[in-house]
Every structure is written in structure tokens, then in C-alpha cells.
Motif scaffolding. Structure first.
Motif, PDB file in Angstrom:
ATOM      1  N   LYS A  25       0.830  -1.205   0.000  1.00 46.85           N
ATOM      2  CA  LYS A  25       0.000   0.000   0.000  1.00 46.85           C
ATOM      3  C   LYS A  25       0.861   1.250   0.000  1.00 46.85           C
ATOM      4  O   LYS A  25       0.514   2.249  -0.625  1.00 46.85           O
ATOM      5  CB  LYS A  25      -0.929  -0.007   1.211  1.00 46.85           C
ATOM      6  N   VAL A  26       2.000   1.191   0.713  1.00 42.25           N
ATOM      7  CA  VAL A  26       2.897   2.353   0.785  1.00 42.25           C
ATOM      8  C   VAL A  26       3.384   2.729  -0.607  1.00 42.25           C
ATOM      9  O   VAL A  26       3.354   3.901  -0.994  1.00 42.25           O
ATOM     10  CB  VAL A  26       4.088   2.063   1.724  1.00 42.25           C
ATOM     11  N   LEU A  27       3.836   1.748  -1.372  1.00 45.56           N
ATOM     12  CA  LEU A  27       4.301   2.027  -2.722  1.00 45.56           C
ATOM     13  C   LEU A  27       3.162   2.543  -3.593  1.00 45.56           C
ATOM     14  O   LEU A  27       3.354   3.482  -4.376  1.00 45.56           O
ATOM     15  CB  LEU A  27       4.925   0.780  -3.353  1.00 45.56           C
ATOM     16  N   GLY A  28       1.982   1.976  -3.458  1.00 36.88           N
ATOM     17  CA  GLY A  28       0.828   2.466  -4.207  1.00 36.88           C
ATOM     18  C   GLY A  28       0.541   3.923  -3.910  1.00 36.88           C
ATOM     19  O   GLY A  28       0.283   4.722  -4.818  1.00 36.88           O
ATOM     20  N   ILE A  29       0.624   4.288  -2.648  1.00 41.74           N
ATOM     21  CA  ILE A  29       0.390   5.684  -2.256  1.00 41.74           C
ATOM     22  C   ILE A  29       1.473   6.590  -2.837  1.00 41.74           C
ATOM     23  O   ILE A  29       1.175   7.687  -3.337  1.00 41.74           O
ATOM     24  CB  ILE A  29       0.307   5.798  -0.723  1.00 41.74           C
TER      25      ILE A  29
END
Length: 130
Positions: free
Chosen positions: A72-76
Motif C-alpha cells: 500500500k505504501v508504494l501504491g500511495i
């Protein structure tokens, strides 16, 4: 390991896009010509290639090298990078002293399209992380 590389690429992209945006805004607010830059001391084409095109490529690369890794961090981070591209174009057009030639304004539509596509990749990354 691949996930860390993707995050590093995304952070570098966000930093480069931020530098590009600050220089472009300063150029417009200081009434420099459309081919000038404020503190990068390059022509506008070089600034766009190094601080615009390379970060876009890095964001896309960070998505694809981590396509099997949920994050999720990379997606954000990918969404933030794409949003910087879209919002940056909006800010440049909103500034009252933008002396952007009509021919160059069409190129900004492409930047918005790429930014939206990058944000979609970030959304896909987040969705696959659930």
C-alpha cells in the motif's frame, strides 16, 4: 529487496518532480521567459526531460518491478507522484504570468494524461495489496 527498490525509485521521483515544480513556479512568478529556469540553470526542454520525464519513467518502473509484491505504501507513493504531475500542470496554468506558448500548451495535456495513468497504476497497486 525489489519492494525497497520500488519505494526508493518512487521517493526519488517525487523529489525530482517537486524540484521541477518549484523551479517552474519560480520562473513564472519572477517573469522569466518560458525557456528560462529559476535555479536549475538549464533550458526548459532539459528541465522537462530530467525533472519530468525521468521521474515518470521511474514511477512506472517502480510499479512494474514490484508487480508481484503487495504494498500500500508504494501504491500511495505512486499516486502522489502522478498527482504531482497533474496538480503541477494545473498550478502552472493558474499562475497569472504564465507566458506559455500555445504550441507548448498541448504538451501539458500529455503530461496530465501520463499523470492520470500513473495514479491508476498506484490505485492498482493498492487494490492488489488487499
Amino acid at each position: 529487496m525489489v519492494l525497497k527498490a520500488g519505494i526508493v525509485l518512487s521517493v526519488i521521483s517525487i523529489i525530482l518532480l517537486s524540484i521541477y515544480g518549484v523551479d517552474a513556479i519560480m520562473t513564472i512568478t519572477e517573469n522569466l521567459g518560458p525557456q528560462d529556469t529559476a535555479f536549475l540553470h538549464t533550458d526548459a526542454k532539459t528541465r522537462g526531460m530530467v525533472f519530468g520525464l525521468i521521474p515518470a519513467i521511474l514511477l512506472i518502473l517502480s510499479f512494474f518491478i514490484t508487480r508481484k509484491e503487495p504494498s500500500k505504501v508504494l501504491g500511495i507513493l505512486i499516486i502522489i507522484g502522478g498527482a504531482l504531475m497533474v496538480v503541477g500542470v494545473g498550478i502552472i496554468f493558474a499562475l497569472p504570468n504564465n507566458n506559455i506558448p500555445s504550441a507548448a500548451k498541448g504538451e501539458f495535456g500529455g503530461v496530465v494524461g501520463i499523470g492520470i495513468a500513473i495514479m491508476a497504476l498506484g490505485a492498482i497497486k493498492i487494490k492488489k495489496s488487499r
